[in-house]
Design a protein around this motif. Structure first.
Motif, PDB file in Angstrom:
ATOM      1  N   SER A  46       0.834  -1.195  -0.096  1.00  0.00           N
ATOM      2  CA  SER A  46       0.014   0.027   0.078  1.00  0.00           C
ATOM      3  C   SER A  46       1.156   1.296   0.100  1.00  0.00           C
ATOM      4  O   SER A  46       0.281   2.233  -0.502  1.00  0.00           O
ATOM      5  N   ILE A  47       2.062   1.159   0.274  1.00  0.00           N
ATOM      6  CA  ILE A  47       2.978   2.269   0.422  1.00  0.00           C
ATOM      7  C   ILE A  47       4.296   1.861  -0.582  1.00  0.00           C
ATOM      8  O   ILE A  47       4.968   0.785  -0.431  1.00  0.00           O
ATOM      9  N   LEU A  48       4.770   2.823  -1.605  1.00  0.00           N
ATOM     10  CA  LEU A  48       5.952   2.533  -2.218  1.00  0.00           C
ATOM     11  C   LEU A  48       6.892   3.719  -1.744  1.00  0.00           C
ATOM     12  O   LEU A  48       6.907   4.797  -1.924  1.00  0.00           O
ATOM     13  N   HIS A  49       7.852   3.048  -1.163  1.00  0.00           N
ATOM     14  CA  HIS A  49       9.069   3.862  -0.917  1.00  0.00           C
ATOM     15  C   HIS A  49       9.983   4.143  -2.134  1.00  0.00           C
ATOM     16  O   HIS A  49      10.728   3.016  -2.375  1.00  0.00           O
ATOM     17  N   LEU A  50      10.467   5.267  -2.440  1.00  0.00           N
ATOM     18  CA  LEU A  50      10.964   5.517  -4.006  1.00  0.00           C
ATOM     19  C   LEU A  50      12.262   6.393  -3.945  1.00  0.00           C
ATOM     20  O   LEU A  50      12.198   7.414  -3.002  1.00  0.00           O
ATOM     21  N   HIS A  51      13.167   5.773  -4.333  1.00  0.00           N
ATOM     22  CA  HIS A  51      14.586   6.174  -4.722  1.00  0.00           C
ATOM     23  C   HIS A  51      14.619   6.651  -6.247  1.00  0.00           C
ATOM     24  O   HIS A  51      13.797   5.803  -6.978  1.00  0.00           O
ATOM     25  N   ALA A  52      15.510   7.509  -6.691  1.00  0.00           N
ATOM     26  CA  ALA A  52      15.710   7.648  -8.330  1.00  0.00           C
ATOM     27  C   ALA A  52      17.216   6.940  -8.457  1.00  0.00           C
ATOM     28  O   ALA A  52      18.039   6.804  -7.511  1.00  0.00           O
ATOM     29  N   ARG A  53      17.226   6.503  -9.596  1.00  0.00           N
ATOM     30  CA  ARG A  53      18.791   6.207 -10.050  1.00  0.00           C
ATOM     31  C   ARG A  53      18.977   6.841 -11.581  1.00  0.00           C
ATOM     32  O   ARG A  53      18.079   7.433 -12.074  1.00  0.00           O
ATOM     33  N   ARG A  54      20.307   6.893 -11.722  1.00  0.00           N
ATOM     34  CA  ARG A  54      20.838   7.364 -13.160  1.00  0.00           C
ATOM     35  C   ARG A  54      20.467   6.263 -14.304  1.00  0.00           C
ATOM     36  O   ARG A  54      20.893   5.161 -13.802  1.00  0.00           O
ATOM     37  N   PRO A  55      19.576   6.736 -14.893  1.00  0.00           N
ATOM     38  CA  PRO A  55      19.221   5.576 -16.055  1.00  0.00           C
ATOM     39  C   PRO A  55      20.268   4.981 -16.759  1.00  0.00           C
ATOM     40  O   PRO A  55      20.179   3.728 -17.452  1.00  0.00           O
ATOM     41  N   GLU A  56      21.228   5.556 -17.181  1.00  0.00           N
ATOM     42  CA  GLU A  56      22.401   5.259 -17.806  1.00  0.00           C
ATOM     43  C   GLU A  56      23.214   4.088 -17.037  1.00  0.00           C
ATOM     44  O   GLU A  56      24.052   3.130 -17.920  1.00  0.00           O
ATOM     45  N   ASP A  57      23.429   4.277 -15.843  1.00  0.00           N
ATOM     46  CA  ASP A  57      24.412   3.194 -15.309  1.00  0.00           C
ATOM     47  C   ASP A  57      23.860   2.816 -13.740  1.00  0.00           C
ATOM     48  O   ASP A  57      24.624   2.244 -13.010  1.00  0.00           O
ATOM     49  N   GLY A  58      22.979   3.333 -13.383  1.00  0.00           N
ATOM     50  CA  GLY A  58      22.212   2.895 -11.860  1.00  0.00           C
ATOM     51  C   GLY A  58      22.833   3.508 -10.915  1.00  0.00           C
ATOM     52  O   GLY A  58      22.478   3.046  -9.772  1.00  0.00           O
ATOM     53  N   GLY A  59      23.660   4.509 -10.923  1.00  0.00           N
ATOM     54  CA  GLY A  59      24.119   5.142  -9.905  1.00  0.00           C
ATOM     55  C   GLY A  59      23.138   6.121  -9.032  1.00  0.00           C
ATOM     56  O   GLY A  59      21.769   6.383  -9.742  1.00  0.00           O
ATOM     57  N   VAL A  60      23.206   6.287  -7.750  1.00  0.00           N
ATOM     58  CA  VAL A  60      22.120   6.864  -6.984  1.00  0.00           C
ATOM     59  C   VAL A  60      22.154   8.582  -7.623  1.00  0.00           C
ATOM     60  O   VAL A  60      23.041   9.054  -7.968  1.00  0.00           O
ATOM     61  N   SER A  61      20.785   8.767  -7.437  1.00  0.00           N
ATOM     62  CA  SER A  61      20.438  10.200  -8.130  1.00  0.00           C
ATOM     63  C   SER A  61      19.538  10.899  -7.109  1.00  0.00           C
ATOM     64  O   SER A  61      18.475   9.993  -6.521  1.00  0.00           O
ATOM     65  N   VAL A  62      19.441  12.060  -6.745  1.00  0.00           N
ATOM     66  CA  VAL A  62      18.500  12.890  -6.153  1.00  0.00           C
ATOM     67  C   VAL A  62      18.038  13.983  -7.112  1.00  0.00           C
ATOM     68  O   VAL A  62      16.903  14.847  -6.680  1.00  0.00           O
ATOM     69  N   ALA A 124      31.600  -6.012  -1.202  1.00  0.00           N
ATOM     70  CA  ALA A 124      32.441  -5.702  -2.243  1.00  0.00           C
ATOM     71  C   ALA A 124      33.292  -7.154  -2.528  1.00  0.00           C
ATOM     72  O   ALA A 124      33.667  -7.360  -3.486  1.00  0.00           O
ATOM     73  N   LYS A 125      33.440  -7.908  -1.444  1.00  0.00           N
ATOM     74  CA  LYS A 125      34.442  -8.879  -1.787  1.00  0.00           C
ATOM     75  C   LYS A 125      33.552 -10.251  -1.986  1.00  0.00           C
ATOM     76  O   LYS A 125      34.192 -11.199  -2.579  1.00  0.00           O
ATOM     77  N   ARG A 126      32.254  -9.959  -2.404  1.00  0.00           N
ATOM     78  CA  ARG A 126      31.375 -11.010  -2.980  1.00  0.00           C
ATOM     79  C   ARG A 126      31.446 -10.963  -4.694  1.00  0.00           C
ATOM     80  O   ARG A 126      31.062 -11.992  -5.302  1.00  0.00           O
ATOM     81  N   TYR A 127      32.010 -10.033  -5.237  1.00  0.00           N
ATOM     82  CA  TYR A 127      32.101  -9.893  -6.810  1.00  0.00           C
ATOM     83  C   TYR A 127      33.489  -9.495  -7.422  1.00  0.00           C
ATOM     84  O   TYR A 127      34.129  -8.678  -6.855  1.00  0.00           O
ATOM     85  N   ASP A 128      33.810 -10.160  -8.344  1.00  0.00           N
ATOM     86  CA  ASP A 128      35.002  -9.964  -9.163  1.00  0.00           C
ATOM     87  C   ASP A 128      34.843  -9.042 -10.215  1.00  0.00           C
ATOM     88  O   ASP A 128      35.794  -8.268 -10.704  1.00  0.00           O
ATOM     89  N   ASP A 129      33.662  -8.974 -10.813  1.00  0.00           N
ATOM     90  CA  ASP A 129      33.423  -8.323 -12.047  1.00  0.00           C
ATOM     91  C   ASP A 129      32.445  -7.425 -11.659  1.00  0.00           C
ATOM     92  O   ASP A 129      31.218  -7.849 -11.257  1.00  0.00           O
ATOM     93  N   TRP A 130      32.265  -6.277 -12.399  1.00  0.00           N
ATOM     94  CA  TRP A 130      31.290  -5.313 -11.960  1.00  0.00           C
ATOM     95  C   TRP A 130      30.559  -4.547 -13.361  1.00  0.00           C
ATOM     96  O   TRP A 130      31.286  -4.836 -14.509  1.00  0.00           O
ATOM     97  N   LYS A 131      29.370  -4.437 -13.457  1.00  0.00           N
ATOM     98  CA  LYS A 131      28.592  -4.116 -14.685  1.00  0.00           C
ATOM     99  C   LYS A 131      29.427  -2.480 -14.979  1.00  0.00           C
ATOM    100  O   LYS A 131      29.324  -2.170 -16.219  1.00  0.00           O
ATOM    101  N   PHE A 132      29.329  -1.650 -13.980  1.00  0.00           N
ATOM    102  CA  PHE A 132      29.461  -0.431 -14.162  1.00  0.00           C
ATOM    103  C   PHE A 132      30.804  -0.100 -13.237  1.00  0.00           C
ATOM    104  O   PHE A 132      31.189  -0.349 -12.301  1.00  0.00           O
ATOM    105  N   ASP A 133      31.683   1.212 -13.918  1.00  0.00           N
ATOM    106  CA  ASP A 133      32.845   1.471 -13.404  1.00  0.00           C
ATOM    107  C   ASP A 133      32.826   1.930 -11.992  1.00  0.00           C
ATOM    108  O   ASP A 133      33.674   1.821 -11.098  1.00  0.00           O
ATOM    109  N   TRP A 134      31.590   2.738 -11.561  1.00  0.00           N
ATOM    110  CA  TRP A 134      31.393   3.379 -10.503  1.00  0.00           C
ATOM    111  C   TRP A 134      31.232   2.483  -9.202  1.00  0.00           C
ATOM    112  O   TRP A 134      31.386   2.731  -8.148  1.00  0.00           O
ATOM    113  N   GLU A 135      30.604   1.245  -9.635  1.00  0.00           N
ATOM    114  CA  GLU A 135      29.945   0.353  -8.303  1.00  0.00           C
ATOM    115  C   GLU A 135      30.982   0.139  -7.178  1.00  0.00           C
ATOM    116  O   GLU A 135      30.839  -0.018  -6.252  1.00  0.00           O
ATOM    117  N   LYS A 136      32.387  -0.778  -7.797  1.00  0.00           N
ATOM    118  CA  LYS A 136      33.262  -1.143  -6.799  1.00  0.00           C
ATOM    119  C   LYS A 136      33.603  -0.318  -5.799  1.00  0.00           C
ATOM    120  O   LYS A 136      33.908  -0.153  -4.548  1.00  0.00           O
TER     121      LYS A 136
END
Length: 310
Positions: A46-62, A124-136
């Motif tokens: 009944s409630i949707l708690h919403l953030h936004a992301r950068r559509p090109e790479d999934g980075g956090v956005s306000v 961070a220790k769980r992943y060897d490869d990342w989809k986007f440069d900013w993530e790691k």
């Protein structure tokens, strides 16, 4: 015998912790945020708690423009209550973090009730490869995060948003945050009845044990009496267990891919709606009823979906 109150399910769709590498289900484009929000509402949120992301790479956005790409679509397709985060970024000042709420005047907003260490760097220790440069770097550098929510920040957010008649989801990550909230009520920043989200399992906050839930609830009872409603958020693997416990205690609950990427231990969720459907089934099987959006509005005293600006 008194009738048990209906249970409000909130769903936190994408958040600002998890990154696209961690789950293909995590939405970050406007299309995916909208479609997963609508599906979560149809499943029982009944409630949707919403953030936004950068559509090109999934980075956090306000950026309000990123919110504008999905908010009207959600409103058109569902009657769910929209709750916009004012947490948004762990690095930006409160003046930036409240811009989406100021722009769109939703029925609800989150309100973090204290500064804290807020880290997820072990992921961070769980992943060897990342989809986007900013993530790691984003994940690793959270080891040094201080999530700033000073009394001055809280006052700025409360006074700036007061003309919008927004109900706050007061996010309390530890017992001290409850005392911060009581102080803010005593000086007139917030009026009863308030809505508290007890948060368990974030590195830097209180741990996800049932004993801690009971302790937080007893503390809130002592501080606020009958002047509050409450919900529980368990991070990661604690999500479903704590949510079920909260419902049995007469509280409300929050699920969603912001808080956990899992549907069960060791298995990634396919969507937000899958998590909502699971917890709804558990709650109903245990004898509780799920609140509709309008029932949630009545329980929480919200201004109504016709008074938002999107």
């Amino acid at each position: 015998m008194a009738r048990k109150p209906k249970t409000i399910i909130s769903c936190a769709i994408t958040g600002a912790i998890h990154t696209p590498t961690m789950s293909d289900a995590l939405p970050y484009t406007a299309d995916d945020i909208a479609s997963q929000s609508i599906a979560a509402a149809e499943a029982g949120a009944s409630i949707l708690h919403l953030h936004a992301r950068r559509p090109e790479d999934g980075g956090v956005s306000v950026d309000p423009d990123h919110f504008a790409a999905f908010l009207p679509r959600i409103k058109q397709a569902t009657d769910a209550v929209v709750n916009i985060s004012t947490g948004g970024s762990l690095h930006l000042p409160i003046s930036e973090r409240i811009k989406p709420a100021l722009t769109f005047s939703p029925e609800m907003c989150s309100m973090n009730m204290g500064s804290m260490n807020f880290s997820f760097h072990p992921l961070a220790k769980r992943y060897d490869d990342w989809k986007f440069d900013w993530e790691k770097d984003y994940v690793e550098s959270s080891e040094g995060n201080i999530f700033r929510n000073t009394f001055a920040d809280i006052r700025e957010a409360a006074t700036s948003l007061a003309p919008h008649d927004i109900k706050f989801e007061h996010e309390c990550y530890d017992v001290g945050h409850l005392y911060n909230l009581k102080f803010c009520m005593d000086i007139g920043l917030f009026k009863a009845p308030i809505f508290i989200q007890f948060i368990f399992g974030i590195l830097g906050g209180i741990g996800p044990e049932v004993d801690n839930l009971i302790f937080m609830k007893r503390t809130a009872d002592r501080l606020f009496g009958d002047d509050y409603r409450w919900s529980v958020l368990g991070a990661g693997g604690a999500q479903m267990g704590l949510a079920s416990t909260a419902a049995q205690m007469g509280g409300n609950l929050r699920v969603g891919l912001e808080d956990s990427l899992l549907i069960r231990r060791g298995q990634l969720a396919e969507s937000n709606a899958q998590q909502v459907a699971k917890i709804r089934r558990i709650v109903e099987d245990l004898g509780s009823e799920i609140a509709t959006p309008d029932e949630a509005r009545d329980i929480l005293g919200l201004k109504g979906g016709d008074k938002v600006s999107f």
